[in-house]
Design a protein around this motif. Structure first.
Motif, short mmCIF file in Angstrom:
data_model
loop_
_atom_site.label_atom_id
_atom_site.label_comp_id
_atom_site.label_asym_id
_atom_site.label_seq_id
_atom_site.Cartn_x
_atom_site.Cartn_y
_atom_site.Cartn_z
N GLU A 286 -20.14 -52.57 24.30
CA GLU A 286 -21.46 -52.98 24.77
C GLU A 286 -22.54 -52.24 23.98
O GLU A 286 -22.35 -51.06 23.63
CB GLU A 286 -21.61 -52.73 26.27
N PRO A 287 -23.65 -52.91 23.70
CA PRO A 287 -24.72 -52.27 22.91
C PRO A 287 -25.54 -51.33 23.78
O PRO A 287 -26.63 -51.67 24.25
CB PRO A 287 -25.55 -53.47 22.43
N LEU A 288 -25.02 -50.14 23.99
CA LEU A 288 -25.62 -49.20 24.93
C LEU A 288 -27.06 -48.83 24.57
O LEU A 288 -27.94 -48.76 25.43
CB LEU A 288 -24.75 -47.93 24.99
N GLY A 289 -27.31 -48.59 23.26
CA GLY A 289 -28.65 -48.20 22.83
C GLY A 289 -29.67 -49.27 23.20
O GLY A 289 -30.75 -48.97 23.73
N LEU A 290 -29.31 -50.53 22.95
CA LEU A 290 -30.25 -51.61 23.27
C LEU A 290 -30.44 -51.75 24.78
O LEU A 290 -31.53 -52.05 25.25
CB LEU A 290 -29.73 -52.93 22.66
N CYS B 156 -13.90 -52.65 28.85
CA CYS B 156 -14.35 -51.27 28.67
C CYS B 156 -15.88 -51.22 28.63
O CYS B 156 -16.51 -52.03 27.96
CB CYS B 156 -13.77 -50.76 27.35
N ALA B 157 -16.45 -50.27 29.36
CA ALA B 157 -17.90 -50.05 29.31
C ALA B 157 -18.17 -48.80 28.48
O ALA B 157 -17.23 -48.07 28.15
CB ALA B 157 -18.43 -49.85 30.72
N PHE C 258 -15.72 -45.95 27.27
CA PHE C 258 -15.86 -45.43 25.91
C PHE C 258 -17.02 -44.44 25.93
O PHE C 258 -18.15 -44.80 26.23
CB PHE C 258 -16.18 -46.60 24.97
N ILE C 259 -16.72 -43.17 25.63
CA ILE C 259 -17.78 -42.15 25.61
C ILE C 259 -18.37 -42.15 24.20
O ILE C 259 -17.67 -41.82 23.23
CB ILE C 259 -17.20 -40.76 25.99
N VAL C 260 -19.65 -42.55 24.08
CA VAL C 260 -20.19 -42.80 22.73
C VAL C 260 -20.65 -41.55 21.98
O VAL C 260 -21.06 -41.65 20.83
CB VAL C 260 -21.39 -43.79 22.76
#
Ligand code: B12
Ligand code: SF4
Length: 514
Positions: free
Chosen positions: A21-25, A187-188, A234-236
């Motif tokens: 997933e595009p976490l930053g966005l 997965c998140a 998923f720990i980015v």
């Protein structure tokens, strides 16, 4: 205002191994909503350009905001911006993200008016001010910190005051079941820390964040985690649990609250060895995959990349990771200078060890120190090839042979960890996924050969090039900080790493060492 937030299409790696997933966005989208705007988020990793244009026609946004973390996505974003401009001439189009921050003026010039602004740095900090200017006084855009336009540039970007105040707008993604990494399907993603205090020459994680390192408080981290529906996480973080104490506190809180999830993280060998207790705890609470940035299997290579860790320490870390009894993957950087013999040696090593070995190609790109020292040697300035899967520096072997050798080496991963061997090893888990309608993992197992193919790699070099990355003014033997950072570094002491003790001073906690 109506804002369409867009993440571009997947690159090679994402076509096979994972899609996230595009976490930053999402974090930026949340800041947009908090400023009172309506946001529609589209992720082109899982939706198509046709879907994008449908939304554009139907919803007619006032603002379109592109996320550009990856250099290889620059041409796609420029072309989409140009088409968007023809459809909606008055729409304000802007771009933000990791890579856009390093090639801001270049993006504006390539787009020739189709992009109004690039917002450098952390999006949440600048976006509320930018939207305010767009809505009420477009002349004020160039006064927004981090804003770059063809008419001028605002003050330097600011940091968000605290990571604890951030929330990703996870609810805006419609196809969450599409995100996965290996057996963590679905997965998140989650963020526990931002930045990196090391300064490897090939990496831009530290130049983006001014070599700072900031953490999320354990309470806030666990609240966020508890709000996530997916079991896979998923720990980015660039380097997970640099502060072992933070990792321990988060882990203990997870155990106390009885949260059961499966985790993936990336870290460094020395961090792993320094914080064994933390990683042991994480293994107990569900850590399943660990990715170690080993990068080189010789001390010379480690020194060249300024990894600040010895080969011995890395091997010791591998031993420890093995002892935890989980899936360990390591990254190695293939140098374009490698000859057949060198590839052979690496292949032998890959075959001897039980870990998954991921191979990327040494690539200088804007934002890295090596871009300033090595970019004069680049053979192509086609943005699309800057994805660390293609060779942009001169290869010692003829290019086609280099790719043959590279793919042959990457094939080891495919042979040992994908296809039937992988399915046999986790048949029960895979069956469970399919019964729940999750097929990402299963589909991944047979995709390798259709994506990793030396002929396709060579063909990529022959595609017509519309946009070329301009070279920096002059090759620099020792670049200055001002030429590197997006967010300025906050002082020498905060960045000091003692090679002997491998300790650094954490600037966010007033001199506490980790
Ligand atoms: C997690 C991660 C991944 C994940 C997930 C990425 C995803 N879906 O977005 C995975 C593992 C898939 C991945 C893969 C790759 N990655 Co990666 N990745 C990262 C990492 C470690 C963290 C990104 C992250 O989520 N950070 C947390 C969030 C909150 O921050 P963020 O996304 O940066 O967003 C902030 C700003 O950038 C900005 N922002 C972002 N979008 C927008 C949009 C607007 C409008 C605005 C205003 C601001 C803005 O504001 C946000 C909040 O502050 C970064 C390193 C880094 N520190 O940035 C590398 C990094 C981005 N990856 C990199 C690379 C090279 C890759 C791969 C090409 C590697 C490969 N082996 O092939 C692939 C390509 C994947 C693809 N696109 O198909 C490079 C990028 C190099 C470049 N210049 O192109 C980085 C910088 C790592 C590095 N060491 O250099 N990656
Ligand atoms: S330790 Fe990792 S994230 Fe930090 S600078 Fe080096 S490669 Fe980048």
């Amino acid at each position: 205002m109506r804002i369409l937030a867009v993440h571009p299409s997947p690159l090679m790696y994402t076509k096979v191994f994972l899609r996230l997933e595009p976490l930053g966005l999402e974090v930026v989208a949340q800041a947009m909503r908090a400023s009172g705007h309506e946001v529609y988020l589209i992720d082109l990793q899982v939706e198509t350009h046709a879907d994008y244009f449908k939304v554009l026609d139907r919803w007619r946004p006032d603002v379109v905001a592109f996320s550009c973390n990856y250099l290889a996505n620059v041409p796609e974003i420029i072309d989409l911006a140009k088409l968007t401009r023809t459809k909606l001439p008055n729409c304000f189009i802007f771009v933000g993200g990791h890579s856009a921050s390093f090639v801001s003026t270049e993006c504006l010039e390539h787009a020739a008016g189709a992009i109004d602004c690039v917002l450098k740095g952390e999006g949440e900090a600048g976006v509320p001010l930018l939207l305010e200017a767009i809505e009420h006084d477009r002349n004020a855009v160039i006064r927004v910190p981090g804003a770059v336009t063809l008419d001028g540039e605002g003050p330097p970007p600011r940091f968000v005051p605290s990571l604890d105040s951030l929330r990703p707008a996870r609810d805006l993604l419609r196809r969450r079941h599409k995100y996965f990494i290996g057996v963590l399907d679905p997965c998140a993603s989650i963020e526990f820390a931002r930045g990196c205090p090391w300064d490897c020459t090939f990496c831009s994680a530290w130049t983006f964040y001014g070599r700072s390192y900031r953490t999320v408080s354990p309470d806030r981290a666990v609240d966020d985690l508890a709000s996530i529906k997916e079991r896979g996480i998923f720990i980015v973080d660039d380097v997970a649990f640099i502060q072992g104490k933070q990792g321990l506190e988060i882990g203990e809180a997870i155990a106390r609250r009885g949260i059961h999830k499966s985790y993936y993280l990336e870290t460094r060998g020395d961090v792993l060895l320094r914080n064994k207790e933390t990683f042991r705890l994480w293994r107990r609470i569900g850590l399943q995959y660990m990715f170690l940035g080993v990068e080189a299997i010789d001390d010379d290579g480690l020194r060249r990349y300024r990894k600040r860790v010895s080969l011995g320490r890395n091997f010791e870390a591998l031993e420890f990771a093995r002892s935890l009894g989980m899936m360990v993957a390591i990254n190695l950087i293939a140098d374009p200078d490698w000859d057949r013999r060198r590839f052979e040696v690496v292949r032998e090593w890959c075959n001897e060890i039980p870990e998954v070995v991921n191979i990327s190609v040494n690539t200088p790109y804007p934002g890295t120190e090596s871009w300033l020292t090595e970019s004069r040697r680049v053979q192509t300035r086609d943005y699309r090839l800057y994805d660390i899967q293609h060779a942009v520096l001169p290869t010692r072997l003829p290019l086609a042979e280099f790719y043959d050798e590279l793919v042959k080496t990457q094939q080891i991963l495919n042979r040992r960890f994908m296809g039937w061997p992988a399915l046999r090893a986790v048949a029960k888990i895979a069956t469970g996924h399919v019964l729940r309608g999750q097929t990402n993992f299963l589909r991944m197992l047979w995709k390798f050969n259709s994506v990793y193919d030396s002929k396709l790699q060579i063909a990529d070099h022959q595609k017509p090039v519309t946009y070329e990355i301009p070279l920096p003014p002059a090759p620099q033997a020792s670049p200055e900080a001002k030429d590197l950072y997006v967010h300025a570094a906050r002082g020498r002491q905060s960045r000091a790493i003692d090679d002997a003790t491998e300790r650094f001073v954490d600037q966010t906690r007033m001199g506490a060492t980790v």
